[in-house]
Each structure stands twice: as structure tokens, then as C-alpha cells.
Scaffold this motif. Structure first.
Motif, short mmCIF file in Angstrom:
data_model
loop_
_atom_site.label_atom_id
_atom_site.label_comp_id
_atom_site.label_asym_id
_atom_site.label_seq_id
_atom_site.Cartn_x
_atom_site.Cartn_y
_atom_site.Cartn_z
N SER A 292 6.16 -12.64 -11.37
CA SER A 292 5.60 -13.21 -10.15
C SER A 292 5.61 -12.15 -9.07
N ALA A 293 4.77 -12.35 -8.06
CA ALA A 293 4.69 -11.39 -6.95
C ALA A 293 4.61 -12.15 -5.64
N THR A 294 5.27 -11.62 -4.65
CA THR A 294 5.20 -12.18 -3.29
C THR A 294 4.77 -11.10 -2.32
N TYR A 295 4.03 -11.51 -1.32
CA TYR A 295 3.44 -10.58 -0.35
C TYR A 295 3.96 -10.91 1.04
N ALA A 296 4.32 -9.90 1.79
CA ALA A 296 4.80 -10.12 3.15
C ALA A 296 4.36 -8.98 4.06
N VAL A 297 3.85 -9.32 5.24
CA VAL A 297 3.50 -8.32 6.25
C VAL A 297 4.77 -7.94 7.00
N GLN A 298 5.12 -6.66 6.94
CA GLN A 298 6.32 -6.17 7.60
C GLN A 298 6.07 -5.83 9.05
N ASP A 299 4.89 -5.30 9.35
CA ASP A 299 4.57 -4.89 10.71
C ASP A 299 3.06 -4.98 10.91
N GLN A 300 2.63 -5.44 12.06
CA GLN A 300 1.21 -5.57 12.37
C GLN A 300 0.96 -5.00 13.76
N TRP A 301 -0.09 -4.23 13.90
CA TRP A 301 -0.48 -3.73 15.21
C TRP A 301 -2.00 -3.77 15.30
N ASN A 302 -2.51 -3.47 16.44
CA ASN A 302 -3.96 -3.53 16.65
C ASN A 302 -4.65 -2.52 15.74
N GLY A 303 -5.31 -3.02 14.69
CA GLY A 303 -6.06 -2.15 13.79
C GLY A 303 -5.33 -1.74 12.54
N GLY A 304 -4.07 -2.15 12.35
CA GLY A 304 -3.37 -1.73 11.15
C GLY A 304 -2.12 -2.54 10.89
N PHE A 305 -1.51 -2.32 9.73
CA PHE A 305 -0.33 -3.07 9.35
C PHE A 305 0.39 -2.37 8.20
N VAL A 306 1.63 -2.80 7.97
CA VAL A 306 2.41 -2.40 6.80
C VAL A 306 2.84 -3.67 6.09
N ALA A 307 2.68 -3.70 4.76
CA ALA A 307 3.04 -4.87 3.96
C ALA A 307 3.88 -4.44 2.77
N ASN A 308 4.70 -5.37 2.28
CA ASN A 308 5.50 -5.15 1.07
C ASN A 308 5.14 -6.20 0.03
N VAL A 309 5.17 -5.81 -1.23
CA VAL A 309 4.98 -6.73 -2.35
C VAL A 309 6.20 -6.62 -3.25
N THR A 310 6.79 -7.78 -3.56
CA THR A 310 7.95 -7.82 -4.45
C THR A 310 7.54 -8.42 -5.79
N VAL A 311 7.80 -7.67 -6.84
CA VAL A 311 7.49 -8.10 -8.22
C VAL A 311 8.79 -8.53 -8.88
N THR A 312 8.80 -9.71 -9.47
CA THR A 312 10.00 -10.24 -10.12
C THR A 312 9.68 -10.63 -11.55
#
Length: 385
Positions: A292-312
Motif C-alpha cells: 500500500s502507499a500513502t501520500y502526504a504534502v510536507q510543504d506547500q508554497w506559491n508555485g511549488g511543494f514537497v511531498a512524501n510517499v510511504t510504501v508499506t
């Protein structure tokens, strides 16, 4: 030994083409099809060469994304061959600019498809409404064939064509297991250095997968430099007409015990699960392992973002995993870590690195990426092996 030797060949541009009794020749201007074709470039698709009919046909053009021999960044490497294909009403896009230097990668094939899809829907583009984005083939010669393999699971791809190529390592066999759309191999016979690898791949294709293999005794260099791409150009056009335009007359060249190439006297043919009226996709097998995989946005700013995906991993251990990351329109990946991405926008396939693919039951691994746009709304699905 043979895989190491083939790797050396695939990693360098083929110096000379082996032909059917004739020296390489300059293509007849425009190709042999009803739509005289040439090439161009686009600022919206840097580092590519676009082969198109000079006058766009009224019927939308299917897409053919191409990787050059040697993974060469010279988009004119197989120009006779690609101009011939375009002259029959296809939009053929080669990795690399005209006479450019350097090397290419599989992501450039995805960029070709992305660009064509965008141009088809962009008002003011000469390609607006002129491209059939539901019919997409990827292909490549030698090292370019490895690039085609790498993106063949893109959901937009409807067929894959492998020219004188084969996977170099058994560790890459997952690329064969994930195939669900028809595939065709065009190889230069036993004297082709890629022949053993192509035959090995053929034997590992999923049961039920529609597949064709034709061997023409011309060696590794093929016939791409001959007028209109020679015999490889002729059969490539027929195959694409069948698979991308539904031309069953062209399809009779490949399907059935009495197929045109079967009776040619020049080609040695192998077939699997081929029917002229449309092939049944191979049955989906229940995976022996899951994740399974879960998706989460770690940081968001105007025009961009950082996200993490956890695979279990699920109830059984994994030897590797693959995440399909669905990105909303306008979102693209600029960098990614702890995994390997195939593509940067739309449906992106992400696979494990060598150090985080093996997971015991219930164990997790995480990868992250930086993207442009708004990070919300992405979807993730996971499959394990």
C-alpha cells in the motif's frame, strides 16, 4: 558475457548499417506515403526532432515516440526511417535535436507524449485537434529499445516496438512482467548482437500478451539508412497502421499462420495471441505479494511543494515495489529522491532504489519529491514483486 558485450554495443552509436545488398542511401524526399514529410523542432519540446507530414492530414495523427540507436541525442540518426513513418500520417518524435550530440534517456519519450497531448488541446497550435492522443506507440533501436521498454507501462501507450534490442540484466525483467499492451520485435537475425537478448525477453513475456517477433537477416545495423528506411521502414509502417489506425489489411502482414511476413521468404516469424479483429488483453493475475502507499504534502508554497510517499509491504515480504503516482493537471516533478521516476507529469511510475526495494511484511520505505504547482489531489497506488 553476451549481455556485457551487448551493453557495450547499446552504449555506443552503431557505426554502420548492415543492409540487404545495398549501401546506405539518402531517403527520397518526403517518404513513400501519401503525406510528404520532413522534420522540425519546437521550443516547447527542446532536445527532440519532430517528423510530420508537411500538410497535416484531416484524420488525426497517432503518436510514435522514438529512441535512437546508441541512445544518441542526434534526432536525425534514423531520419529516413522516421520520415517514412510520418509520410503515412503519423507524428513521429525522436529523442534528441537535429545533429545534436550527447545521449538521451527514457524520460524524453514521456516528454514527447506529454508535448503532443498538450499541443493537440492548445488553441492556436497547428496541431490543435490534429493528433490522436488515444493511439500512442513507443519504440527504439538498440539502446533506444531499452528506453522504449522503460516507458511501455505508461497508460497512454497502446503498443511497444523493439528494434534489435533486449534487456541487459535479469533484474530488469519486471519491465516484461508489467506489459499489458501488444508488443512487436523487429530483429536482425542470429547475426544481430541483440538477438539472444531479444529471444530471452520473448520467452519471458506474460502469458496471453499479444506479441510478434520478426527476424530479418541483416545484423544489428538494420535498414534504417536505406531509402525510406528499407525493409524495417516498410514493416514498421504496416505494424503502426494496424495497431494505431485499425488497418486489418496491414495487420494481415503479422497475424495468422499465412501472414505476409510468414510467406515472405526473408523473415523468420514468431507469433503469440494475435488476432486481426482486436486482441484480448492478458488476464490480470492476482499478485502474490502486495503493498500500500500513502501520500502526504510536507510543504506547500506559491508555485511549488514537497511531498512524501510511504510504501508499506502487505502480509508478505517484497523484493521490489512500484508506485503509480497520479499528478493533477499543471503539476510536475522537478526532483525526486529515494526512488526512480519514469516521467514527470500525469501518470508517473516510481520504482524502488536498489537499497529500499526489499521489505519484510509490514515494513515501510519512503520516497519524496519536489513539484511545481499545487500538491493536493495526487493519487498513489502500489504493486509489489
Amino acid at each position: 558475457m553476451r549481455r556485457a558485450l551487448l551493453a557495450a554495443v547499446l552504449g555506443s552509436v552503431t557505426a554502420a548499417a548492415v543492409t540487404l545488398g545495398a549501401a546506405p542511401a539518402t531517403a527520397a524526399v518526403g517518404g513513400s506515403g501519401p503525406y510528404p514529410a520532413d522534420y522540425e523542432t519546437s521550443a516547447g519540446l527542446p532536445n527532440h526532432t519532430i517528423y510530420r507530414p508537411q500538410t497535416l492530414p484531416s484524420q488525426p495523427m497517432p503518436i510514435f515516440a522514438w529512441g535512437n540507436g546508441g541512445c544518441s541525442a542526434n534526432g536525425l540518426s534514423q531520419q529516413n526511417f522516421l520520415r517514412e513513418i510520418a509520410s503515412h500520417g503519423f507524428l513521429a518524435i525522436a529523442n534528441g535535436g537535429p545533429n545534436a550530440s550527447g545521449s538521451t534517456n527514457s524520460q524524453m519519450l514521456t516528454q514527447s507524449i506529454d508535448w503532443a497531448v498538450a499541443e493537440n488541446s492548445r488553441p492556436g497550435s497547428k496541431y490543435f485537434g490534429k493528433i490522436d492522443t488515444t493511439k500512442v506507440a513507443v519504440g527504439g533501436f538498440s539502446c533506444g529499445g531499452l528506453e522504449a521498454y522503460a516507458v511501455s507501462n505508461d497508460p497512454r501507450v497502446t503498443t511497444t516496438t523493439i528494434f534489435s534490442s533486449g534487456l541487459l540484466n535479469d533484474a530488469d525483467d519486471y519491465q516484461l512482467r508489467r506489459l499489458t499492451k501488444p508488443i512487436a520485435y523487429f530483429v536482425g537475425g542470429p547475426s544481430d548482437i541483440a538477438y539472444p537478448n531479444a529471444i530471452d525477453d520473448w520467452g519471458k513475456l506474460p502469458a496471453g500478451l499479444p506479441a510478434f517477433m520478426g527476424n530479418l537477416n541483416v545484423g544489428h545495423g538494420g535498414t534504417y539508412d536505406q531509402v525510406n528506411g528499407g525493409e524495417f521502414g516498410r514493416v514498421a509502417v504496416l505494424y503502426l497502421k494496424w495497431r494505431l489506425k485499425g488497418d486489418t489489411t496491414a495487420g494481415a502482414t503479422f497475424a495468422g499462420s499465412g501472414c505476409g511476413l510468414c510467406r515472405s521468404g526473408q523473415w523468420q516469424v514468431q507469433q503469440r495471441n494475435l488476432t486481426l479483429g482486436g486482441d484480448t488483453p492478458p488476464p490480470t493475475e492476482e499478485p502474490s505479494t502486495g503493498c500500500s502507499a500513502t501520500y502526504a504534502v510536507q510543504d506547500q508554497w506559491n508555485g511549488g511543494f514537497v511531498a512524501n510517499v510511504t510504501v508499506t509491504a502487505g502480509s508478505a515480504s517484497l523484493n521490489g515495489w512500484r508506485v503509480t503516482l497520479g499528478l493533477p493537471g499543471g503539476v510536475s516533478i522537478s526532483s525526486l529522491w529515494n526512488a526512480v521516476a519514469n516521467g514527470s507529469s500525469g501518470a508517473v511510475t516510481v520504482t524502488n532504489q536498489s537499497y529500499n526495494g526489499r521489505l519484510t511484511a509490514g515494513q515501510s520505505a519512503t520516497f519524496g519529491f519536489q513539484g511545481s504547482g499545487n500538491g493536493s489531489g495526487a493519487t498513489v497506488t502500489c504493486t509489489g514483486s
